[in-house]
Motif scaffolding. Structure first.
Motif, PDB file in Angstrom:
ATOM      1  N   PHE A 196      27.516  31.679  35.543  1.00  0.00           N
ATOM      2  CA  PHE A 196      28.298  32.913  36.322  1.00  0.00           C
ATOM      3  C   PHE A 196      28.792  33.570  34.790  1.00  0.00           C
ATOM      4  CE2 PHE A 196      32.224  34.999  37.143  1.00  0.00           C
ATOM      5  CZ  PHE A 196      31.708  36.078  37.817  1.00  0.00           C
ATOM      6  N   THR A 197      28.326  34.800  34.711  1.00  0.00           N
ATOM      7  CA  THR A 197      28.700  35.788  33.654  1.00  0.00           C
ATOM      8  C   THR A 197      29.491  36.863  33.922  1.00  0.00           C
ATOM      9  OG1 THR A 197      26.531  35.018  32.730  1.00  0.00           O
ATOM     10  CG2 THR A 197      27.977  37.040  31.636  1.00  0.00           C
ATOM     11  N   PRO A 198      31.038  36.943  33.869  1.00  0.00           N
ATOM     12  CA  PRO A 198      31.765  37.907  34.044  1.00  0.00           C
ATOM     13  C   PRO A 198      31.437  39.040  33.408  1.00  0.00           C
ATOM     14  CG  PRO A 198      33.189  35.946  33.516  1.00  0.00           C
ATOM     15  CD  PRO A 198      31.733  35.746  33.060  1.00  0.00           C
ATOM     16  N   ILE A 199      31.287  40.398  33.789  1.00  0.00           N
ATOM     17  CA  ILE A 199      30.966  41.720  33.145  1.00  0.00           C
ATOM     18  C   ILE A 199      32.274  42.857  33.311  1.00  0.00           C
ATOM     19  CG2 ILE A 199      28.564  41.219  32.971  1.00  0.00           C
ATOM     20  CD1 ILE A 199      28.442  43.217  35.316  1.00  0.00           C
ATOM     21  N   LEU A 200      33.041  42.268  34.292  1.00  0.00           N
ATOM     22  CA  LEU A 200      33.932  43.531  34.438  1.00  0.00           C
ATOM     23  C   LEU A 200      35.147  42.872  34.548  1.00  0.00           C
ATOM     24  CD1 LEU A 200      32.446  45.891  37.092  1.00  0.00           C
ATOM     25  CD2 LEU A 200      32.244  46.076  34.776  1.00  0.00           C
ATOM     26  N   MET A 201      36.343  43.458  33.802  1.00  0.00           N
ATOM     27  CA  MET A 201      37.731  42.452  33.713  1.00  0.00           C
ATOM     28  C   MET A 201      38.785  43.779  33.881  1.00  0.00           C
ATOM     29  SD  MET A 201      35.365  40.591  32.352  1.00  0.00           S
ATOM     30  CE  MET A 201      35.537  40.778  30.449  1.00  0.00           C
ATOM     31  N   SER A 202      39.698  43.190  34.692  1.00  0.00           N
ATOM     32  CA  SER A 202      40.990  44.127  34.535  1.00  0.00           C
ATOM     33  C   SER A 202      41.796  44.193  33.201  1.00  0.00           C
ATOM     34  CB  SER A 202      42.023  43.707  35.702  1.00  0.00           C
ATOM     35  OG  SER A 202      42.426  42.484  35.125  1.00  0.00           O
ATOM     36  N   SER A 203      42.842  45.155  33.106  1.00  0.00           N
ATOM     37  CA  SER A 203      43.481  45.068  31.537  1.00  0.00           C
ATOM     38  C   SER A 203      44.231  44.055  31.562  1.00  0.00           C
ATOM     39  CB  SER A 203      44.184  46.669  31.776  1.00  0.00           C
ATOM     40  OG  SER A 203      45.452  46.433  32.651  1.00  0.00           O
ATOM     41  N   GLU A 204      45.294  44.386  30.548  1.00  0.00           N
ATOM     42  CA  GLU A 204      46.341  43.114  30.300  1.00  0.00           C
ATOM     43  C   GLU A 204      47.494  43.292  30.992  1.00  0.00           C
ATOM     44  OE1 GLU A 204      45.698  40.810  27.717  1.00  0.00           O
ATOM     45  OE2 GLU A 204      43.666  41.713  27.494  1.00  0.00           O
ATOM     46  N   LYS A 205      47.511  44.294  31.806  1.00  0.00           N
ATOM     47  CA  LYS A 205      48.676  44.352  32.675  1.00  0.00           C
ATOM     48  C   LYS A 205      48.127  44.497  34.034  1.00  0.00           C
ATOM     49  CE  LYS A 205      51.727  46.169  29.044  1.00  0.00           C
ATOM     50  NZ  LYS A 205      52.503  47.278  28.683  1.00  0.00           N
ATOM     51  N   SER A 206      47.850  43.554  34.910  1.00  0.00           N
ATOM     52  CA  SER A 206      47.363  43.577  36.302  1.00  0.00           C
ATOM     53  C   SER A 206      48.007  42.465  36.709  1.00  0.00           C
ATOM     54  CB  SER A 206      45.890  43.626  36.083  1.00  0.00           C
ATOM     55  OG  SER A 206      45.209  42.523  35.369  1.00  0.00           O
ATOM     56  N   SER A 207      47.557  42.549  38.207  1.00  0.00           N
ATOM     57  CA  SER A 207      48.048  41.343  39.398  1.00  0.00           C
ATOM     58  C   SER A 207      47.061  41.342  40.401  1.00  0.00           C
ATOM     59  CB  SER A 207      49.413  41.515  39.532  1.00  0.00           C
ATOM     60  OG  SER A 207      49.989  40.278  40.244  1.00  0.00           O
ATOM     61  N   THR A 208      47.536  40.876  41.536  1.00  0.00           N
ATOM     62  CA  THR A 208      46.948  40.798  42.819  1.00  0.00           C
ATOM     63  C   THR A 208      47.944  40.526  43.904  1.00  0.00           C
ATOM     64  OG1 THR A 208      46.607  38.462  42.906  1.00  0.00           O
ATOM     65  CG2 THR A 208      44.879  39.372  41.864  1.00  0.00           C
ATOM     66  N   LEU A 209      47.515  41.252  45.070  1.00  0.00           N
ATOM     67  CA  LEU A 209      48.231  41.325  46.228  1.00  0.00           C
ATOM     68  C   LEU A 209      47.554  40.757  47.192  1.00  0.00           C
ATOM     69  CD1 LEU A 209      50.008  44.792  45.989  1.00  0.00           C
ATOM     70  CD2 LEU A 209      50.929  42.586  45.300  1.00  0.00           C
ATOM     71  N   SER A 210      48.130  39.722  48.138  1.00  0.00           N
ATOM     72  CA  SER A 210      47.449  39.268  49.301  1.00  0.00           C
ATOM     73  C   SER A 210      47.214  40.186  50.339  1.00  0.00           C
ATOM     74  CB  SER A 210      48.317  37.832  49.663  1.00  0.00           C
ATOM     75  OG  SER A 210      48.254  36.901  48.551  1.00  0.00           O
ATOM     76  N   LEU A 211      46.225  39.912  51.156  1.00  0.00           N
ATOM     77  CA  LEU A 211      46.020  40.706  52.237  1.00  0.00           C
ATOM     78  C   LEU A 211      46.680  40.079  53.543  1.00  0.00           C
ATOM     79  CD1 LEU A 211      42.353  41.812  51.429  1.00  0.00           C
ATOM     80  CD2 LEU A 211      44.407  43.266  51.076  1.00  0.00           C
ATOM     81  N   PRO A 212      47.057  40.674  54.341  1.00  0.00           N
ATOM     82  CA  PRO A 212      47.118  42.409  54.706  1.00  0.00           C
ATOM     83  C   PRO A 212      48.394  42.796  53.498  1.00  0.00           C
ATOM     84  CG  PRO A 212      48.036  41.275  56.666  1.00  0.00           C
ATOM     85  CD  PRO A 212      47.462  40.135  55.668  1.00  0.00           C
ATOM     86  N   LEU A 213      48.385  44.047  53.301  1.00  0.00           N
ATOM     87  CA  LEU A 213      49.410  44.702  52.667  1.00  0.00           C
ATOM     88  C   LEU A 213      49.695  46.108  53.080  1.00  0.00           C
ATOM     89  CD1 LEU A 213      48.450  46.765  50.101  1.00  0.00           C
ATOM     90  CD2 LEU A 213      47.396  44.629  49.492  1.00  0.00           C
ATOM     91  N   SER A 214      51.021  46.534  52.626  1.00  0.00           N
ATOM     92  CA  SER A 214      51.314  47.977  52.909  1.00  0.00           C
ATOM     93  C   SER A 214      51.321  48.551  51.375  1.00  0.00           C
ATOM     94  CB  SER A 214      52.592  48.158  53.460  1.00  0.00           C
ATOM     95  OG  SER A 214      52.429  47.396  54.803  1.00  0.00           O
ATOM     96  N   MET A 215      50.765  49.681  51.339  1.00  0.00           N
ATOM     97  CA  MET A 215      50.868  50.263  49.995  1.00  0.00           C
ATOM     98  C   MET A 215      52.138  51.352  49.896  1.00  0.00           C
ATOM     99  SD  MET A 215      46.842  51.507  49.854  1.00  0.00           S
ATOM    100  CE  MET A 215      46.491  51.678  51.552  1.00  0.00           C
ATOM    101  N   ASP A 216      52.903  50.925  49.008  1.00  0.00           N
ATOM    102  CA  ASP A 216      53.954  51.636  48.649  1.00  0.00           C
ATOM    103  C   ASP A 216      53.703  52.471  47.561  1.00  0.00           C
ATOM    104  OD1 ASP A 216      56.387  52.602  48.254  1.00  0.00           O
ATOM    105  OD2 ASP A 216      57.461  50.783  47.879  1.00  0.00           O
ATOM    106  N   LEU A 217      53.633  53.694  47.921  1.00  0.00           N
ATOM    107  CA  LEU A 217      53.102  54.930  46.923  1.00  0.00           C
ATOM    108  C   LEU A 217      54.334  55.169  46.140  1.00  0.00           C
ATOM    109  CD1 LEU A 217      50.840  57.299  49.213  1.00  0.00           C
ATOM    110  CD2 LEU A 217      50.252  55.239  48.077  1.00  0.00           C
ATOM    111  N   ASN A 218      55.341  55.185  46.438  1.00  0.00           N
ATOM    112  CA  ASN A 218      56.709  55.493  45.644  1.00  0.00           C
ATOM    113  C   ASN A 218      57.206  54.401  44.469  1.00  0.00           C
ATOM    114  OD1 ASN A 218      56.914  58.043  46.576  1.00  0.00           O
ATOM    115  ND2 ASN A 218      57.577  57.436  48.603  1.00  0.00           N
ATOM    116  N   LYS A 219      56.533  53.318  44.619  1.00  0.00           N
ATOM    117  CA  LYS A 219      56.974  52.116  43.886  1.00  0.00           C
ATOM    118  C   LYS A 219      56.668  52.292  42.482  1.00  0.00           C
ATOM    119  CE  LYS A 219      56.557  46.991  43.371  1.00  0.00           C
ATOM    120  NZ  LYS A 219      57.934  46.705  43.378  1.00  0.00           N
TER     121      LYS A 219
END
Length: 506
Positions: A351-374
Motif C-alpha cells: 500500500f502506497t499513500p499518495i494523498l494526505m491531509s494538512s498539518e491541521k486536520s482531524s476526523t469526525l465519526s458518522l453520522p454527524l451534523s455540520m455546524d457551518l458557523n463553528k
C-alpha cells in the motif's frame, strides 16, 4: 592611421560574425532552460510521439500579430519556438504556418470556420482602456483527422496541448477503459472534463456487469461513486478481472451528505467490505481540514437574504502529495467529504499513500451534523497527514499481480453535463486522468498535463522568503551597476598608469 585601420577591421569582423550567427540560427537552434519546472524542455513522451509520426501533421496557427499586449506576444513567440522544435525532432513531419486573421476578411472567416473564435483582450492605449479582438489558436490535421486548440492562454501547458493533439489525431488503435455502471454510479456524460481528457488516448465505454460481459477487453476499469449495493457475483467478477492482471481505479464514498439538512451519514454498498478483505479499510468517518474549500452560504437577516463566503472544513484542500507519477505536478486537489484510509493486510500486497491531509486536520465519526458557523481551533484540528488516497499493488486476487488506485471520494472528478455542468478544478481532473494513465501503463503524457507555469502565490511564502526576494530584487541591479562601475574605473586607472610609464606608445 594604423589605429583607424584596426578599428575598421574590428567593425567588419563584428558584422561578419553577426551575419554568420543569423545564418546559422536559421539552420540550428537551441536554448537553455533555467526554469524550475523545465518549461522549455521537451519531455521524452513528446519526443517519442514526434519520432513515431509516419505521416505529416499540419499545424495552422491563427495568431494576431498587431496591437497585442506583451504577454500575448510572448505566447505567440513561445508557440512558434515550440513548433520549430517539433518540426526538427519529427524530421519535418510537423509542418506549420502562422496566419494573422486580422489581415484579410477571408482569413478571419477561415479561422472561425475551423473553430478558432476571436477573444476579447483589454489593452491600455494613451492612458485609456480599449478592447481588441484577437486570435490565439491553432488547427492540426493528419490525414482525415483534425483537432483544434481554440485558445492558447498565457501560462498554459503548451507542450501538453500540442503533443496530445498530435497523439489524438495520429493514434490508430486506442485501448479501452471501462466505466462500471449499474450501482448508482454517474454516467460518463456527467464526467465531461475527465472523459474529454481520456478520449485523447483511450476509447471509453460504460460497462454493465452481466454474465455475458467480457472484462478482459478493458485495459483498466473505473468504479466511481457507487450508491447502491453490489451483488456478490459482481464483486466476484471484479476479483476475476484482477486475478487475470487487470487494473482498477476506485473512487469510493463512505459519506452520504445532504447540504440542505446539513446532515451526513454512513454510506454502505459492500464495496468497502470488498476492499477490507484486501487489507484496505475505508474508515467510517469524515476528514476535516483547516486547508479547505470556500463555499457560499445563504443567510437570512431580517427581510434580507444574502450569500456569505465561508470556509468549509468538510471539503479538504489536499496539497500534500507523494512523489509519484500520478501526483507529479499537482498543486491542490479538493476532495468532497473524504474518509481516511488504513492498510492492515499482509506483505503480498503493498500500500502506497499518495494523498494526505494538512498539518491541521482531524476526523469526525458518522453520522454527524455540520455546524457551518463553528470556528475550529487548532486543538480540534490536531492530526496531520491523514491518508485519503493510495495505491494497492501485488496479488490482489489470485496469483497474478495487479494494481488499484483508491481515493476516498468518488465525486471530485464529476462535473455534470450540458448547462448544468460546473468547471472542476484542473488538478482534480488531472488526478483522475493521471491515475487511469498510470494504471494503463501509458504514463508518457502524465507529466505534461500539469506542466505549465507553477503557481507560487507570494502571500503563501514565509515572511523571511518574502523579505529576501524583496531586497534581492531591489539590491541586485544596484550591485551589478556598482560592480560594472568598479571594473570600468579600475581599467581606466590601469590604462592611466600604463600611459605614464616611460616608453609608452599609443
Amino acid at each position: 592611421m594604423e589605429n583607424k585601420k584596426s578599428t575598421s577591421i574590428y567593425i567588419l569582423l563584428t558584422i561578419a560574425v553577426l551575419v554568420l550567427v543569423n545564418v546559422l540560427s536559421d539552420q540550428f537552434s537551441f536554448r537553455l532552460d533555467l526554469t524550475q519546472e523545465g518549461r522549455y524542455t521537451l519531455s521524452d513522451a513528446t519526443e517519442n510521439i514526434l519520432k513515431n509520426l509516419e505521416e505529416p501533421v499540419t499545424v495552422k496557427a491563427y495568431f494576431t500579430k498587431q496591437d497585442l499586449p506583451p504577454q500575448y506576444l510572448k505566447v505567440r513567440e513561445d508557440f512558434k519556438d515550440m513548433l520549430i522544435e517539433f518540426n526538427e525532432i519529427s524530421g519535418g513531419n510537423v509542418v506549420y504556418e502562422f496566419i494573422d486573421p486580422s489581415e484579410k476578411p477571408e482569413l478571419e472567416q477561415e479561422a472561425m470556420q475551423n473553430g478558432i473564435q476571436p477573444v476579447q483582450i483589454q489593452v491600455r492605449e494613451k492612458d485609456q482602456m480599449k478592447v481588441i479582438k484577437a486570435y490565439l489558436g491553432a488547427v492540426l490535421t493528419h490525414g482525415d483527422m483534425s483537432e483544434r486548440i481554440p485558445f492558447m492562454n498565457e501560462g498554459a501547458a503548451m507542450e501538453y496541448a500540442l503533443a496530445t493533439s498530435i497523439k489524438k489525431i495520429s493514434v490508430v488503435n486506442k485501448p479501452k477503459i471501462g466505466f462500471i455502471q449499474g450501482h448508482g454510479e454517474p454516467t460518463i456524460d456527467l464526467m465531461e472534463q475527465a472523459s474529454f481528457a481520456l478520449s485523447i488516448l483511450y476509447t471509453i465505454e460504460p460497462v454493465e456487469l452481466t454474465d455475458s460481459t467480457d472484462l478482459s477487453q478493458y485495459k483498466t476499469l473505473a468504479l466511481i461513486a457507487p450508491k447502491d449495493s453490489f451483488p456478490p457475483r459482481h464483486l466476484a467478477m471484479l476479483d476475476n478481472y484482477l486475478a487475470n492482471g487487470g487494473n482498477m481505479y476506485v473512487g469510493i464514498n463512505r459519506i452520504d451528505a445532504d447540504m440542505q439538512t446539513q446532515q451526513a451519514k454512513e454510506l454502505t454498498t459492500g464495496l468497502e467490505t470488498w476492499l477490507a478483505n484486501k487489507g484496505l479499510t475505508v474508515e467510517n468517518n469524515s476528514v476535516i481540514d483547516k486547508n479547505c474549500a470556500t463555499i457560499s452560504v445563504t443567510q437570512q437577516q431580517g427581510f434580507f437574504r444574502f450569500n456569505r463566503p465561508m470556509q468549509f472544513v468538510y471539503i479538504p484542500m489536499i496539497r500534500t502529495f507523494a512523489d509519484h507519477p500520478i501526483t507529479k505536478g499537482l498543486e491542490q486537489v479538493f476532495l468532497e467529504f473524504a474518509s481516511t484510509l488504513s492498510y492492515n493486510g499482509d506483505t503480498s500486497i503493498n500500500f502506497t499513500p499518495i494523498l494526505m491531509s494538512s498539518e491541521k486536520s482531524s476526523t469526525l465519526s458518522l453520522p454527524l451534523s455540520m455546524d457551518l458557523n463553528k470556528n475550529w481551533t487548532d486543538n480540534e484540528l490536531s492530526l496531520s497527514n491523514l491518508n485519503v488516497g493510495g495505491i494497492l499493488s501485488g496479488k490482489l486476487a489470485g496469483d497474478v499481480p495487479s494494481k488499484m488506485v483508491v481515493i476516498s471520494d468518488g465525486d471530485f472528478s464529476i462535473n455534470g453535463e450540458g448547462q448544468q455542468a460546473q468547471q472542476k478544478n484542473p488538478d482534480n481532473i488531472s488526478l483522475f486522468v493521471n491515475s487511469i494513465d498510470w494504471l494503463s501503463d501509458d504514463t508518457g503524457l502524465i507529466e505534461l498535463r500539469t506542466k505549465g507555469i507553477t503557481s507560487r502565490p507570494i502571500d503563501e511564502m514565509e515572511d523571511g522568503t518574502k523579505q529576501f526576494l524583496k531586497w534581492f530584487n531591489f539590491l541586485l541591479p544596484i550591485i551589478l551597476i556598482l560592480i560594472y562601475g568598479f571594473i570600468r574605473a579600475q581599467r581606466r586607472k590601469n590604462l592611466r598608469i600604463k600611459r605614464m610609464q616611460e616608453g609608452y606608445v599609443n
